[in-house]
Design an enzyme around this catalytic site. Structure first.
Site, PDB file in Angstrom:
ATOM      1  N   GLU A 169      38.784  31.754  69.940  1.00 41.78           N
ATOM      2  CA  GLU A 169      38.873  33.212  69.803  1.00 41.78           C
ATOM      3  C   GLU A 169      39.018  33.908  71.160  1.00 41.78           C
ATOM      4  O   GLU A 169      38.727  35.084  71.304  1.00 41.78           O
ATOM      5  CB  GLU A 169      37.642  33.729  69.068  1.00 41.78           C
ATOM      6  CG  GLU A 169      37.501  33.184  67.659  1.00 41.78           C
ATOM      7  CD  GLU A 169      36.193  33.565  67.004  1.00 41.78           C
ATOM      8  OE1 GLU A 169      36.058  34.720  66.568  1.00 41.78           O
ATOM      9  OE2 GLU A 169      35.295  32.707  66.949  1.00 41.78           O
ATOM     10  N   SER A 215      35.929  34.156  62.848  1.00 41.84           N
ATOM     11  CA  SER A 215      37.261  34.690  62.550  1.00 41.84           C
ATOM     12  C   SER A 215      37.993  33.940  61.452  1.00 41.84           C
ATOM     13  O   SER A 215      39.220  33.917  61.406  1.00 41.84           O
ATOM     14  CB  SER A 215      38.135  34.714  63.819  1.00 41.84           C
ATOM     15  OG  SER A 215      37.590  35.573  64.777  1.00 41.84           O
ATOM     16  N   TYR A 252      42.995  40.185  62.488  1.00 39.03           N
ATOM     17  CA  TYR A 252      43.520  40.684  63.751  1.00 39.03           C
ATOM     18  C   TYR A 252      44.975  41.147  63.738  1.00 39.03           C
ATOM     19  O   TYR A 252      45.434  41.694  64.723  1.00 39.03           O
ATOM     20  CB  TYR A 252      43.355  39.603  64.834  1.00 39.03           C
ATOM     21  CG  TYR A 252      41.911  39.192  65.014  1.00 39.03           C
ATOM     22  CD1 TYR A 252      40.944  40.110  65.428  1.00 39.03           C
ATOM     23  CD2 TYR A 252      41.491  37.892  64.747  1.00 39.03           C
ATOM     24  CE1 TYR A 252      39.625  39.741  65.576  1.00 39.03           C
ATOM     25  CE2 TYR A 252      40.168  37.520  64.901  1.00 39.03           C
ATOM     26  CZ  TYR A 252      39.245  38.452  65.313  1.00 39.03           C
ATOM     27  OH  TYR A 252      37.935  38.086  65.456  1.00 39.03           O
ATOM     28  N   ARG A 306      27.366  42.290  62.821  1.00 35.59           N
ATOM     29  CA  ARG A 306      28.062  42.639  61.581  1.00 35.59           C
ATOM     30  C   ARG A 306      27.683  41.637  60.508  1.00 35.59           C
ATOM     31  O   ARG A 306      27.859  40.433  60.682  1.00 35.59           O
ATOM     32  CB  ARG A 306      29.577  42.630  61.796  1.00 35.59           C
ATOM     33  CG  ARG A 306      30.352  43.288  60.641  1.00 35.59           C
ATOM     34  CD  ARG A 306      31.846  43.103  60.807  1.00 35.59           C
ATOM     35  NE  ARG A 306      32.265  41.751  60.482  1.00 35.59           N
ATOM     36  CZ  ARG A 306      33.114  41.028  61.217  1.00 35.59           C
ATOM     37  NH1 ARG A 306      33.611  41.506  62.333  1.00 35.59           N
ATOM     38  NH2 ARG A 306      33.451  39.802  60.825  1.00 35.59           N
ATOM     39  N   ASP A 338      28.493  40.145  57.013  1.00 34.32           N
ATOM     40  CA  ASP A 338      29.606  40.024  56.072  1.00 34.32           C
ATOM     41  C   ASP A 338      29.078  39.589  54.709  1.00 34.32           C
ATOM     42  O   ASP A 338      28.258  38.670  54.618  1.00 34.32           O
ATOM     43  CB  ASP A 338      30.622  39.008  56.576  1.00 34.32           C
ATOM     44  CG  ASP A 338      31.337  39.492  57.835  1.00 34.32           C
ATOM     45  OD1 ASP A 338      31.287  40.699  58.125  1.00 34.32           O
ATOM     46  OD2 ASP A 338      31.939  38.654  58.529  1.00 34.32           O
ATOM     47  N   GLU A 352      27.708  35.565  56.203  1.00 33.96           N
ATOM     48  CA  GLU A 352      27.394  35.212  57.580  1.00 33.96           C
ATOM     49  C   GLU A 352      27.074  36.476  58.366  1.00 33.96           C
ATOM     50  O   GLU A 352      27.291  37.595  57.891  1.00 33.96           O
ATOM     51  CB  GLU A 352      28.562  34.484  58.254  1.00 33.96           C
ATOM     52  CG  GLU A 352      29.836  35.303  58.364  1.00 33.96           C
ATOM     53  CD  GLU A 352      30.953  34.542  59.050  1.00 33.96           C
ATOM     54  OE1 GLU A 352      30.772  34.170  60.230  1.00 33.96           O
ATOM     55  OE2 GLU A 352      32.002  34.330  58.413  1.00 33.96           O
ATOM     56  N   ASN A 408      27.951  38.024  62.206  1.00 37.12           N
ATOM     57  CA  ASN A 408      28.637  37.939  63.481  1.00 37.12           C
ATOM     58  C   ASN A 408      27.800  38.689  64.509  1.00 37.12           C
ATOM     59  O   ASN A 408      27.694  39.918  64.456  1.00 37.12           O
ATOM     60  CB  ASN A 408      30.028  38.569  63.393  1.00 37.12           C
ATOM     61  CG  ASN A 408      30.978  37.751  62.559  1.00 37.12           C
ATOM     62  OD1 ASN A 408      31.625  36.844  63.051  1.00 37.12           O
ATOM     63  ND2 ASN A 408      31.042  38.053  61.260  1.00 37.12           N
ATOM     64  N   GLY A 447      34.110  41.509  66.798  1.00 33.88           N
ATOM     65  CA  GLY A 447      35.232  41.988  67.590  1.00 33.88           C
ATOM     66  C   GLY A 447      35.220  43.494  67.781  1.00 33.88           C
ATOM     67  O   GLY A 447      34.855  44.248  66.878  1.00 33.88           O
TER      68      GLY A 447
END
Length: 311
Positions: free
Chosen positions: A13, A149, A219, A257, A259, A271, A273, A277
Site C-alpha cells: 500500500e 485495502s 482508490y 475506521r 468497517d 475489521e 483500520n 487512508g
C-alpha cells in the site's frame, strides 16, 4: 523542531501511504507546523537520532507501518506519534486475532475459520476446505489475515474455486481467513479520540458494483460512492455503539475506521483500520466532511492528543 510525517515504506500500500502523507503534510503546514515528509526506509532510526522531530504523524498503511513495526521503534526512541500504539496496531492488522478479541468481548463479527500456510502445506488442510462451504453455504470470503485495502480478497461459492482463492490469499500472507459472507450494506464508521472516550463521525455507506469493497473501489475515482448512510434512529445507534465498542476493546486511540456489514438490523464488524487512508476518496476524510470537519480540522483532531502531551 519539526513534525515528521511517516509514510511510504515497503508495503503493498506504499503509493496510497505516500498520497496520505502528502495530504496530511499540507494540512499540518497550513496549521503552522514545520513539516518533514519521510519515506520510511532503513535510515529511519539514523535520521530520527540525528534530528529528532517534535512528534510523528503516522500515515503508513499495511505491513511494516500499520502493524506496530514503526510504532515499536518510535516508542523505543521515546517519540510521540499519532494513531494507535504498537500493541493495538498489531492486533487490528491481524484479522484472526482481532476477530477473536471481538468474539470474547461480544462484538458481533461474522463467523470464520483460519489456518496457516504450514497447515495447508504440511498437514493436509486443503482436505478440510469442502467443510467450509457446507458451514457457510451463502458464500465464503477468503482473505489474507494481515493485509489492508482488500488485497488478496475474494468471495467463493463453489468448491472448485476455494483452493485457488486460498492460494491467492496465501501469496499475501501465511495465514488465511475463511469468513462467512454476510449479505447487506457496507458501512464504515470513523472513530476519534481516546479508548475511554471515543466519538464517532457520521456513518458512511460504500456503494459499489462488486460483492466486496475491492482495492480498485478503495482508490480508483468513480469505482465506488461514499455516501452518508441513511439509517433508522435505532439502527444508527446500534451501529455507533458497536463501532465504539470495537474501538475500545482493540485499544485504539486518536482515530481509526471500523468497517462493517449491516445484515438486516445487525452490524457485523469486519475489521478496524488503525491508519485509514487520507486520500480524497477515503471514507474517513469523507466522514469528517459529513460531520462538518474540513480536512485540516480532521487532521488537527487526529493530532490533539500528541499536541496536548507536548505542551
Amino acid at each position: 523542531m519539526t513534525v515528521m510525517v511517516a509514510c511510504g515504506g515497503r508495503s503493498l500500500e506504499r503509493s496510497i501511504s505516500l498520497d496520505s502523507g502528502r495530504r496530511a503534510a499540507r494540512a499540518l503546514e497550513r496549521a503552522g507546523h514545520e513539516v518533514e515528509v519521510v519515506d520510511v526506509d532503513a535510515t529511519l532510526v539514523e535520521r530520527v537520532v540525528a534530528s529528532p522531530p517534535e512528534w510523528v504523524f503516522m500515515a503508513m498503511h499495511g505491513i511494516g507501518g500499520e502493524d506496530g513495526t514503526v510504532q515499536d521503534l518510535l516508542e523505543l526512541l521515546d517519540l510521540a506519534y499519532t494513531g494507535s500504539d504498537a500493541v493495538a496496531s498489531a492486533l487490528c492488522l491481524d484479522k484472526h486475532l482481532f476477530k477473536s478479541v471481538c468474539s470474547l468481548a461480544d462484538v458481533p463479527t461474522p463467523p470464520w475459520h483460519s489456518f496457516t500456510k504450514q497447515a495447508f502445506a504440511d498437514y493436509g488442510a486443503a482436505g478440510a476446505l469442502d467443510a467450509v462451504l457446507r458451514q457457510f453455504p451463502g458464500g465464503v470470503v477468503v482473505k489474507p489475515a494481515r493485509q489492508g485495502s482488500s488485497l488478496g480478497i475474494s468471495v467463493v461459492r463453489e468448491d472448485n474455486a476455494l483452493r485457488s482463492a486460498v492460494l491467492e490469499a496465501m501469496s499475501y500472507d501465511d495465514r488465511v481467513i475463511l469468513e462467512e459472507f454476510m449479505p447487506g450494506r457496507e458501512l464504515a464508521v470513523t472513530v476519534l479520540g481516546s479508548r475511554l472516550e471515543p466519538r464517532t463521525l457520521p456513518t458512511v455507506e460504500l456503494l459499489f458494483e462488486d460483492e466486496i469493497y475491492s482495492y480498485a473501489a478503495h482508490y480508483t475515482v468513480g469505482s465506488a460512492q461514499v455516501v452518508r448512510a441513511e439509517l433508522s434512529p435505532a439502527v444508527a445507534q446500534h451501529v455507533k455503539e458497536v463501532a465504539e465498542r470495537a474501538y475500545r476493546v482493540a485499544g485504539c486511540r486518536d482515530f481509526a475506521r471500523v468497517d462493517m456489514r449491516l445484515t438486516g438490523d445487525v452490524a457485523y464488524v469486519l475489521e478496524i483500520n488503525t491508519l485509514p487512508g487520507l486520500t480524497e476518496t477515503g471514507p474517513a476524510p469523507l466522514a469528517a466532511d459529513f460531520g462538518g470537519l474540513s480536512f485540516d480540522e480532521f487532521v488537527a483532531a487526529i493530532c490533539e492528543r500528541v499536541q496536548q502531551e507536548k505542551r
